[in-house]
Design a protein around this motif. Structure first.
Motif, mmCIF file in Angstrom:
data_model
loop_
_atom_site.group_PDB
_atom_site.id
_atom_site.type_symbol
_atom_site.label_atom_id
_atom_site.label_comp_id
_atom_site.label_asym_id
_atom_site.label_seq_id
_atom_site.Cartn_x
_atom_site.Cartn_y
_atom_site.Cartn_z
ATOM 1 N N PRO A 310 0.829 -1.210 0.000
ATOM 2 C CA PRO A 310 0.000 0.000 0.000
ATOM 3 C C PRO A 310 0.861 1.257 0.000
ATOM 4 C CG PRO A 310 0.195 -0.776 2.233
ATOM 5 C CD PRO A 310 0.942 -1.770 1.377
ATOM 6 N N GLN A 311 0.196 2.411 -0.134
ATOM 7 C CA GLN A 311 0.960 3.648 -0.144
ATOM 8 C C GLN A 311 0.271 4.755 0.630
ATOM 9 O OE1 GLN A 311 1.307 5.975 -3.777
ATOM 10 N NE2 GLN A 311 -0.112 4.617 -4.819
ATOM 11 N N MET A 312 1.115 5.558 1.248
ATOM 12 C CA MET A 312 0.656 6.764 1.913
ATOM 13 C C MET A 312 0.238 7.803 0.862
ATOM 14 S SD MET A 312 3.637 7.281 4.748
ATOM 15 C CE MET A 312 3.666 6.379 6.301
ATOM 16 N N THR A 313 -0.381 8.869 1.338
ATOM 17 C CA THR A 313 -0.669 10.024 0.488
ATOM 18 C C THR A 313 0.282 11.141 0.889
ATOM 19 O OG1 THR A 313 -2.983 9.388 0.208
ATOM 20 C CG2 THR A 313 -2.420 11.706 -0.180
ATOM 21 N N LEU A 314 1.126 11.556 -0.062
ATOM 22 C CA LEU A 314 2.144 12.579 0.178
ATOM 23 C C LEU A 314 1.765 13.845 -0.580
ATOM 24 C CD1 LEU A 314 3.685 9.578 -0.151
ATOM 25 C CD2 LEU A 314 5.588 10.966 0.591
ATOM 26 N N ILE A 315 1.903 14.971 0.086
ATOM 27 C CA ILE A 315 1.451 16.241 -0.475
ATOM 28 C C ILE A 315 2.634 17.065 -0.966
ATOM 29 C CG2 ILE A 315 0.210 18.382 -0.022
ATOM 30 C CD1 ILE A 315 -1.527 15.805 -0.019
ATOM 31 N N ASN A 316 2.684 17.292 -2.266
ATOM 32 C CA ASN A 316 3.708 18.162 -2.822
ATOM 33 C C ASN A 316 3.543 19.568 -2.260
ATOM 34 O OD1 ASN A 316 5.150 16.424 -4.668
ATOM 35 N ND2 ASN A 316 3.343 16.457 -5.978
ATOM 36 N N GLY A 317 4.584 20.054 -1.594
ATOM 37 C CA GLY A 317 4.574 21.380 -1.012
ATOM 38 C C GLY A 317 4.377 21.409 0.484
ATOM 39 N N ALA A 318 3.845 20.324 1.061
ATOM 40 C CA ALA A 318 3.598 20.306 2.508
ATOM 41 C C ALA A 318 4.910 20.254 3.287
ATOM 42 C CB ALA A 318 2.734 19.110 2.884
ATOM 43 N N PHE A 319 4.891 20.820 4.499
ATOM 44 C CA PHE A 319 6.039 20.720 5.392
ATOM 45 C C PHE A 319 5.987 19.366 6.078
ATOM 46 C CE2 PHE A 319 8.093 21.122 9.548
ATOM 47 C CZ PHE A 319 9.358 21.550 9.148
ATOM 48 N N ALA A 320 7.034 18.581 5.930
ATOM 49 C CA ALA A 320 7.042 17.204 6.420
ATOM 50 C C ALA A 320 8.092 17.000 7.501
ATOM 51 C CB ALA A 320 7.296 16.239 5.273
ATOM 52 N N GLU A 321 7.724 16.170 8.464
ATOM 53 C CA GLU A 321 8.653 15.674 9.468
ATOM 54 C C GLU A 321 8.615 14.153 9.380
ATOM 55 O OE1 GLU A 321 8.198 18.060 13.335
ATOM 56 O OE2 GLU A 321 6.382 18.551 12.193
ATOM 57 N N VAL A 322 9.754 13.570 9.040
ATOM 58 C CA VAL A 322 9.850 12.125 8.823
ATOM 59 C C VAL A 322 10.759 11.529 9.873
ATOM 60 C CG1 VAL A 322 10.438 10.306 7.174
ATOM 61 C CG2 VAL A 322 9.597 12.514 6.337
ATOM 62 N N GLU A 323 10.310 10.476 10.519
ATOM 63 C CA GLU A 323 11.133 9.755 11.481
ATOM 64 C C GLU A 323 11.134 8.270 11.117
ATOM 65 O OE1 GLU A 323 10.518 10.415 15.611
ATOM 66 O OE2 GLU A 323 9.972 12.529 15.363
ATOM 67 N N VAL A 324 12.318 7.679 11.095
ATOM 68 C CA VAL A 324 12.451 6.250 10.821
ATOM 69 C C VAL A 324 13.366 5.637 11.870
ATOM 70 C CG1 VAL A 324 13.105 4.481 9.150
ATOM 71 C CG2 VAL A 324 12.166 6.656 8.343
#
Length: 336
Positions: A310-324
């Protein structure tokens, strides 16, 4: 400043095919997908391009562009979701009326990601990289894919959080008919080149490498102008996925992006899961390792977006915080 569309309850969704349409033998599948949207409370309006397909496209470029322009400018249509991707969306770009676009969500991936990135770069309007209409026809939708509605319902100034999936689909099996479109059987694990954990912040941009690489050097791929004028030089997190390229072609494409300056002012890169066909013992992991070393940036891979659901919905232009960390990923998107 990024302009975020809003999606209200009982909105009208326009279905148009700026790349590939749906041939007659698959119309029952398309009908089910439209019915699912109705069950969610949406009104569906299908354009004429949706139910035709010949010579690698739904219809001639000007026909596709005219229908897309009409839906983009129609105040009664609140969101656009193509049936799926395809091969030749690039033909319509020169016919799109970018100056008169209304702010509304467009949702899709694969060849559609070329349209999404071009619109965001040209207009500053956020676009949504996520499932296409045909991915949403199942009686049951997994939690990761099903977040599309919550993401595009997020208001300006608000945030939305998504988490990595538990399982992903190893291969397509259309003969295995179940209430869910995807057959999720394999353990999901987000990976990082040469690190055990990572945190990234930046504005999201990206799409399918096969398609968006062709924007380089055109009026529709001016990343530097977008970063200066819309983002005030904020860093970018690039999210990228590979549909059909072998690893040598993927490497060529990424070097092309680097030389074009797309990775300037970048805080990190994310790669979606892909089949990634090795070339001469040259693997995708080799490509990711080389890119991380060259750019001196974190590189995350096998994340939940792209052609391996499956896939997430990612927004072009949104401010993102990613943690892995330990194979698990969290993505917080803020509409600011």
């Amino acid at each position: 400043m990024i302009k975020y569309p809003t999606l209200e309850n009982k909105a009208t969704i326009g279905i148009t095919a700026p790349s590939s349409g749906v041939g007659p033998h698959l119309h029952p599948m398309l009908n089910r997908a439209c019915s699912r949207m109705n069950e969610l409370g949406f009104t569906v309006v299908c354009g004429k391009t949706v139910r035709t397909q010949d010579k690698a496209k739904s219809s001639p470029a000007r026909t596709r562009a005219a229908e897309l322009n009409e839906m983009l400018q129609d105040d009664s249509i609140n969101m656009i979701i193509p049936p799926w991707g395809g091969e030749l969306l690039i033909e319509v770009l020169e016919h799109i009326d970018f100056e008169n676009l209304k702010s509304k969500w467009i949702l899709g991936y694969s060849d559609i990601s070329l349209l999404l990135l071009a619109i965001t770069l040209k207009t500053g309007i956020a676009t949504a990289h996520g499932p296409c209409l045909m991915d949403l026809r199942g009686e049951i939708t997994d939690n990761t894919t099903g977040m599309w509605q919550a993401v595009v319902s997020t208001k300006t100034g608000e945030s939305v959080v998504q988490h990595s999936s538990q399982l992903y689909q190893k291969e397509w099996n259309s003969d295995n008919s179940t209430p869910s479109i995807f057959h999720l059987t394999e353990q999901t694990s987000w990976k990082i080149v040469s690190q055990s954990s990572v945190k990234l912040q930046g504005r999201l941009l990206g799409g399918c490498v096969d398609c968006i690489r062709h924007l380089i050097g055109t009026p529709y791929g001016d990343v530097r102008h977008f970063q200066q004028h819309e983002l005030s030089d904020e860093p970018i997190i690039w999210y990228l996925e590979n549909c059909e390229l072998n690893t040598a072609d993927l490497r060529r494409s990424l070097v092309h992006m680097k030389l074009a300056g797309w990775f300037n002012h970048c805080s990190g890169l994310m790669f979606g899961r892909s089949s990634n066909k090795p070339f001469d013992n040259y693997t995708a992991e080799d490509v990711y390792q080389e890119l991380a070393e060259e750019l001196q940036l974190p590189v995350i891979y096998d994340a939940d977006f792209g052609h391996v659901p499956p896939q997430m919905t990612l927004i072009n232009g949104a401010f993102a915080e990613v943690e892995v960390s330990e194979g698990k990923g969290t993505l917080k998107q803020s509409f600011i």
